[in-house]
Design an enzyme around this catalytic site. Structure first.
Site, PDB file in Angstrom:
ATOM      1  N   ASP A 252      20.234  14.732 -15.296  1.00 28.86           N
ATOM      2  CA  ASP A 252      21.451  15.358 -15.824  1.00 28.86           C
ATOM      3  C   ASP A 252      21.406  16.871 -15.666  1.00 28.86           C
ATOM      4  O   ASP A 252      20.398  17.436 -15.240  1.00 28.86           O
ATOM      5  CB  ASP A 252      21.649  14.959 -17.294  1.00 28.86           C
ATOM      6  CG  ASP A 252      20.371  15.109 -18.088  1.00 28.86           C
ATOM      7  OD1 ASP A 252      19.794  16.212 -18.062  1.00 28.86           O
ATOM      8  OD2 ASP A 252      19.914  14.118 -18.714  1.00 28.86           O
TER       9      ASP A 252
ATOM     10  N   ASP B 257      29.444  19.766  -4.055  1.00 24.25           N
ATOM     11  CA  ASP B 257      29.752  18.770  -3.038  1.00 24.25           C
ATOM     12  C   ASP B 257      31.251  18.496  -3.107  1.00 24.25           C
ATOM     13  O   ASP B 257      31.787  18.191  -4.173  1.00 24.25           O
ATOM     14  CB  ASP B 257      28.956  17.484  -3.322  1.00 24.25           C
ATOM     15  CG  ASP B 257      28.454  16.829  -2.047  1.00 24.25           C
ATOM     16  OD1 ASP B 257      29.265  16.678  -1.113  1.00 24.25           O
ATOM     17  OD2 ASP B 257      27.261  16.474  -1.990  1.00 24.25           O
TER      18      ASP B 257
ATOM     19  N   HIS C 141      19.820  13.183   0.782  1.00 24.75           N
ATOM     20  CA  HIS C 141      19.855  11.977  -0.046  1.00 24.75           C
ATOM     21  C   HIS C 141      20.217  10.719   0.741  1.00 24.75           C
ATOM     22  O   HIS C 141      20.205   9.628   0.177  1.00 24.75           O
ATOM     23  CB  HIS C 141      20.867  12.186  -1.169  1.00 24.75           C
ATOM     24  CG  HIS C 141      22.259  12.370  -0.632  1.00 24.75           C
ATOM     25  ND1 HIS C 141      22.629  13.470   0.108  1.00 24.75           N
ATOM     26  CD2 HIS C 141      23.349  11.576  -0.687  1.00 24.75           C
ATOM     27  CE1 HIS C 141      23.888  13.349   0.475  1.00 24.75           C
ATOM     28  NE2 HIS C 141      24.354  12.206   0.007  1.00 24.75           N
TER      29      HIS C 141
HETATM   30  C1  GLC Z   1      28.249  11.128   3.008  1.00 29.07           C
HETATM   31  C2  GLC Z   1      27.284  11.209   1.862  1.00 29.07           C
HETATM   32  C3  GLC Z   1      26.855   9.825   1.489  1.00 29.07           C
HETATM   33  C4  GLC Z   1      28.067   9.052   1.065  1.00 29.07           C
HETATM   34  C5  GLC Z   1      29.160   9.087   2.127  1.00 29.07           C
HETATM   35  C6  GLC Z   1      30.466   8.672   1.546  1.00 29.07           C
HETATM   36  O1  GLC Z   1      27.658  10.656   4.161  1.00 29.07           O
HETATM   37  O2  GLC Z   1      26.228  12.064   2.178  1.00 29.07           O
HETATM   38  O3  GLC Z   1      25.886   9.820   0.491  1.00 29.07           O
HETATM   39  O4  GLC Z   1      27.727   7.724   0.801  1.00 29.07           O
HETATM   40  O5  GLC Z   1      29.357  10.373   2.649  1.00 29.07           O
HETATM   41  O6  GLC Z   1      30.933   9.646   0.654  1.00 29.07           O
HETATM   42 CA    CA Z   2      20.016  11.884 -18.912  1.00 28.38          CA
END
Ligand code: GLC
Ligand code: CA
Length: 543
Positions: free
Chosen positions: A29, A98, A316
């Site tokens: 978090d 993001d 990620h």
């Molecule tokens: C991008 C992200 C990924 C996500 C996909 C849809 O590739 O990095 O984690 O699943 O977009 O948003």
């Molecule tokens: Ca937490």
């Protein structure tokens, strides 16, 4: 090219769910992040890229947003994020958000309205089509998460379009109202003082589904210019687009400063190089090192004055780099340092994914049930149908599945790796007792201090940021060596990318009088008369 702050910066990516849990519900978090800002400050990074923290049903861990102007309960509150921005700023760290605007969650208000009726004011916010005359899907475009990109909605008898999961409907970027609302939302975040945006799959927004164009649609750059003018154009921020389909030519269109689009993009040629043409990462093939060197070199030399590179090994969505391109066993420390050296002396802005700085490794869960990732599960189902064996699929998941990057950060050797006092949302990697932050901080020779040194060197030497790149030993499959140079100096970087001893003699232009060893991954100094590079040995000389 006018110099920009983000060219000499190093970015650190936080995946909120897995970083640090402050209230012991098993989920990372925002307060957890705040508690670790001093650690990141010590590492020396300048920017945090925060993977999504917005309200979301978390089908794709936040890449399915149900409210762009609110924070997911499990991550905290708007006050927490304001505090994170402030606390980071005290340490000269900027936060970039993001921006996931190719699609929303199906639980976003816009989609809930859109699906209600064909004449709902929000209908055209998404992409709806009638079934074919035979009652089939409108066309054969596939979702990136496998299966058709169209889902039928009984209520109105039409299909909606989604390039990812059915619970991530694509926004219709041809609708001006949609664009204006997105730009307003971006300004909302910019006004809070964020340092920019990482733009999720931004090369997909200009799709034309009827012509079956998904990536790099004809109107893409027009849209980005419009966005630039409407939002961040007159603010001094970092913007980085995620663009799986970019070539250097395309990269220049995004990042040539004269064009007023983005600061830089993430390109993936060095990542997809060992993916299968049909089955992608779930059927990996062996790496061709010469090709790999060629790809990296190409991006270094082609994006000179008319663009800017991002530099990354992991995020990620990708496996842990030490497992993927190094050795997670005997030479874990040496190979992780070698990979860091190789990347951080390149020209561009380096990105570090959480845990990379301590050499976290891939994970091998025995049971599919222990995996959380939606992509992993969707592909498992599809590929098993296509005739893959369970064993082959598990192997592919162990090698390239996204949960490799998503296991909780290993802070110390206590239960749950010090991430949380309760069972985390995804199991910790069982190797946390030997690989963790606490141990790394106690050991002067740890991977952590190697990263710290690389970051510090970048701050000291303009050559690392702006110097020209030249690949050496092009035909050598075991050594990745290159030179960076500017008017005054040269930097020689040498990396043994294998676990073997490799014959190597330093070039003549290196002498103890004119050269200084600035970093190495073995404790002793490589000698002038070395005959061999040891496994994963790497070093850099300033000349
Ligand atoms: C991008 C992200 C990924 C996500 C996909 C849809 O590739 O990095 O984690 O699943 O977009 O948003
Ligand atoms: Ca937490």
């Amino acid at each position: 090219m006018e110099k920009k702050w983000w060219q000499s910066s190093v970015v650190y990516q936080i995946y909120p769910r897995s970083f640090k849990d402050s209230n012991n519900d098993g989920i990372g978090d925002i307060n957890g992040m705040i508690s670790k800002l001093d650690y990141l400050d010590d590492l020396g990074i300048d920017v945090i890229w925060l993977s999504p923290v917005y309200s979301s049903p978390m089908c794709d861990n936040g890449y399915d947003i149900s409210n762009y102007r609110d924070i997911a309960d499990e991550y905290g509150t708007m006050d927490d994020i304001d505090r994170l921005i402030q606390e980071a700023s005290k340490r000269n760290i900027k936060i970039i958000m993001d921006l996931v605007v190719n699609h929303t969650s199906d639980e976003h208000f816009w989609f809930k309205e859109s699906r209600k009726s064909k004449d709902n004011p929000y209908r055209d916010y998404y992409i709806w089509r009638d079934p074919t005359d035979d009652g089939l899907v409108p066309n054969d475009i596939d979702s990136i998460f496998s299966g058709p990109a169209w889902t039928f909605d009984e209520l109105t008898g039409q299909y909606y379009f989604h390039l990812f999961d059915r619970r991530q409907p694509d926004l219709n970027w041809e609708n001006k109202e949609v664009r204006d609302k997105i730009y307003d939302m971006m300004n909302f975040w910019l006004d809070k003082g964020v340092g920019g945006f990482r733009m999720d799959v931004i090369d997909l927004i200009a799709k034309e589904v009827d012509r079956k164009i998904t990536g790099n649609g004809p109107r893409l750059h027009t849209l980005l210019k419009e966005m630039n003018i409407a939002t961040f154009g007159d603010r001094d921020v970092l913007t980085v687009g995620e663009t799986w389909g970019a070539t250097p030519e395309i990269a220049k269109m995004y990042s040539d400063p004269k064009r007023n689009e983005l600061s830089m993009i993430f390109q993936f040629e060095h990542i997809t190089i060992d993916w299968d043409e049909v089955y992608g990462k779930f059927k990996p093939k062996p790496l061709d090192m010469l090709e790999f060197k060629k790809v990296i070199s190409k991006w270094q030399t082609e994006l000179t004055d008319e663009g800017w590179n991002s530099l990354f090994w992991s995020n990620h969505d990708l496996p842990r780099i030490v497992s993927k391109r190094g050795d997670e066993g005997l030479y874990r420390v040496e190979s992780a340092k070698m990979l860091a050296t190789l990347l951080h002396f390149l020209k561009g802005t380096p990105y570090i994914f959480q845990g990379e700085e301590i050499g976290m490794t891939n994970v091998k869960f025995d049971s599919l049930e222990d995996y959380d990732d939606i992509e992993t599960h969707n592909f498992y189902k599809k590929n098993i149908k296509d005739g893959f064996s369970h064993e082959d699929m598990m192997k592919a998941i162990w090698e390239n599945g996204r949960d490799n990057a998503r296991t909780p950060i290993q802070w110390d050797s206590t239960a749950n790796a010090g991430f949380s006092s309760t069972k985390p949302w995804l199991k910790v990697n069982p190797n946390y007792k030997t690989i963790n932050v606490e141990l790394a901080l106690e050991d002067d020779n740890s991977i952590f201090y190697h990263y710290k040194r690389l970051i510090a060197l970048r701050k000291e030497m303009d050559l690392i940021v702006y110097g020209d790149f030249q690949l050496l030993l092009e035909e050598d499959p075991s050594i990745f060596a290159y030179i960076r140079s500017d008017a005054e100096n040269k930097l020689l970087v040498v990396c043994n990318v294998t676990g073997n001893e490799i014959p190597f003699i330093l070039p003549d232009f290196i002498s103890p009088i004119n050269s200084r060893l600035i970093i190495t991954n073995y404790n002793d100094q490589p000698l002038k008369d070395i005959q061999n590079l040891r496994p994963y040995e790497s070093f850099a000389y300033l000349i």
